[in-house]
Write a protein that holds these residues in place. Structure first.
Motif, mmCIF file in Angstrom:
data_model
loop_
_atom_site.group_PDB
_atom_site.id
_atom_site.type_symbol
_atom_site.label_atom_id
_atom_site.label_comp_id
_atom_site.label_asym_id
_atom_site.label_seq_id
_atom_site.Cartn_x
_atom_site.Cartn_y
_atom_site.Cartn_z
ATOM 1 N N TYR A 395 0.832 -1.212 0.000
ATOM 2 C CA TYR A 395 0.000 0.000 0.000
ATOM 3 C C TYR A 395 0.865 1.259 0.000
ATOM 4 O O TYR A 395 0.604 2.214 -0.736
ATOM 5 N N THR A 400 -2.041 0.386 -3.393
ATOM 6 C CA THR A 400 -2.998 -0.703 -3.598
ATOM 7 C C THR A 400 -3.349 -1.329 -2.252
ATOM 8 O O THR A 400 -2.468 -1.782 -1.524
ATOM 9 N N ALA A 401 -4.638 -1.354 -1.941
ATOM 10 C CA ALA A 401 -5.099 -1.913 -0.668
ATOM 11 C C ALA A 401 -5.527 -3.366 -0.871
ATOM 12 O O ALA A 401 -6.642 -3.631 -1.334
#
Length: 413
Positions: A395, A400-401
């Motif tokens: 992240y 990006t989670a």
């Protein structure tokens, strides 16, 4: 029904892995392939290049039927413990007939003989080993010469290659655990394990995972890898590139500095693979501004290899303690089978494993508390922390989670 087990990292999956998987089925006559794969941290003591769920998709899309996660306490351990953790898991599944691994020599007889000597350590071997050590040889060199002296039909360089060494440890583990799994080896073809260069063949070719990672670090495009990896893997790499990978040890540099700032030489010595001498050496170094790799190179001496130092530092970062590992050894090594993914057409294998009742199978984290002992829950807690830390780095690097371990479902292909 016959099933072959593979112990892997797939970091990332490439043509050599595809060849191994297909050959393993062919030479054993197996109907199914079950994979035990390292999670988000690997045996060299570094984070995996790509997350475990993406690598699970790669394996399933290229012929694997089930993929289980090797707990992080074993996936980042020495060759001996890496092997014991993985072999114990395959053995406890109760459905595996063969263990198939790659080796440089390709001779299972040589590997079996060497494994038996190293496991039993007959007096002649110990005497000769001590003589070579006293003559000034390093332990690996002395061990090779002692093996050759004790059994002259074994090549002296059988312990000089990484996949031979791992294969020998797998066989030792089978013997130590009194397992009925039959060991089978496939000779590695094409690229050397440590090769840094991609194969130059225009058609489908085999390059090492090391070369692929190196080129992805240096290049801005994936097109040059198209003939190095199976098409389904290439599509996954394209989809996730600069979203969830590549991940390198340098991405953990600040976290490692923060962790080491809180440690003393005494506290460091409690972690797996950190001896008191190594702990003192680490604390004597000014870590300010050092990357993960820069620190390992400064710590390195003839006594400790870079890989050994990497493993120790990863254990510090992930809170992996020696006393916990001792507990796991006493309890029979791997305590559960954490399913990462499966082929829908092979789901009956999961039911067979559950029916055997030799090891708890975890498909949902919510079920873990009722399935596992306190020892198993401690081991699983280490896996969960390692994955959450890995996701946090992704992240921070890419925005990006990823789903956490409690919400990420099993991969089904």
């Amino acid at each position: 029904m016959k099933t072959v087990g593979l112990i892997t990292e797939y970091n990332p999956f490439h043509n050599g892995h595809f060849y191994h998987l297909q050959e393993a089925k062919r030479i054993t006559g197996a109907d199914y392939v079950v994979v035990v794969m390292s999670g988000n941290f690997v045996q060299r003591g570094v984070p995996a290049f790509m997350d475990k769920y993406s690598r699970t998709k790669m394996a399933l899309s290229c012929g694997a039927d089930l993929v289980f996660e090797l707990p992080v306490c074993f996936s980042t351990a020495s060759a001996e413990l890496f092997a014991l953790g993985a072999v114990s898991l395959l053995d406890k599944l109760g459905i595996i007939d063969f263990l198939c691994f790659g080796s440089e020599c390709g001779d299972i007889t040589h590997l079996k003989k060497t494994a038996a000597i190293l496991l039993e350590e007959p007096q002649e071997y110990k005497t000769v080993l001590n003589q070579f050590l006293k003559s000034g040889k390093t332990f690996p060199a002395a061990r090779m010469e002692a093996i050759k002296t004790v059994s002259q039909d074994i090549s002296a360089d059988v312990l000089a290659s990484p996949n031979n060494i791992l294969g020998i440890e797998y066989i030792k583990s089978l013997l130590k655990l009194n397992s009925n799994l039959k060991p089978v080896t496939i000779q590695r073809i094409s690229a050397d394990y440590h090769s840094m260069e991609l194969s130059s063949l225009k058609e489908s070719s085999i390059s090492s995972a090391t070369a692929i990672r190196k080129n992805l670090r240096e290049e801005k495009s994936l097109s040059h890898l198209k003939n190095q990896i199976p098409e389904p893997v290439y599509n996954i790499l394209l989809e996730e590139y600069l979203k969830s990978y590549p991940v390198f040890e340098e991405d953990y540099s600040l976290l490692l500095q923060y962790k080491l700032m809180q440690e003393t030489s005494d506290s460091l010595a409690a972690y797996t693979d950190i001896t008191p001498d190594l702990a003192h050496r680490i604390t004597d170094i000014n870590i300010q501004g050092l990357t993960f790799s820069e620190l390992t190179k400064l710590v390195k001496t003839r006594q400790w290899t870079l890989t050994r130092i990497n493993r120790g530092l990863i254990h510090v970062l992930l809170n992996l303690y020696s006393n916990n590992l001792d507990t796991y050894k006493a309890a029979g090594y791997t305590q559960y089978a954490r399913l990462l993914g499966f082929k829908r057409t092979s789901s009956h294998l999961i039911r067979e494993i559950v029916k055997n009742e030799k090891i708890p199978v975890i498909t949902k984290m919510a079920d873990a508390k009722k399935l596992l002992s306190n020892t198993g829950l401690t081991m699983l807690g280490e896996d969960i922390f390692a994955s959450h830390l890995y996701n946090q780095v992704i992240y921070n690097k890419y925005g990006t989670a990823n789903k956490d371990e409690y919400t990420h479902g099993v991969i089904i292909v």
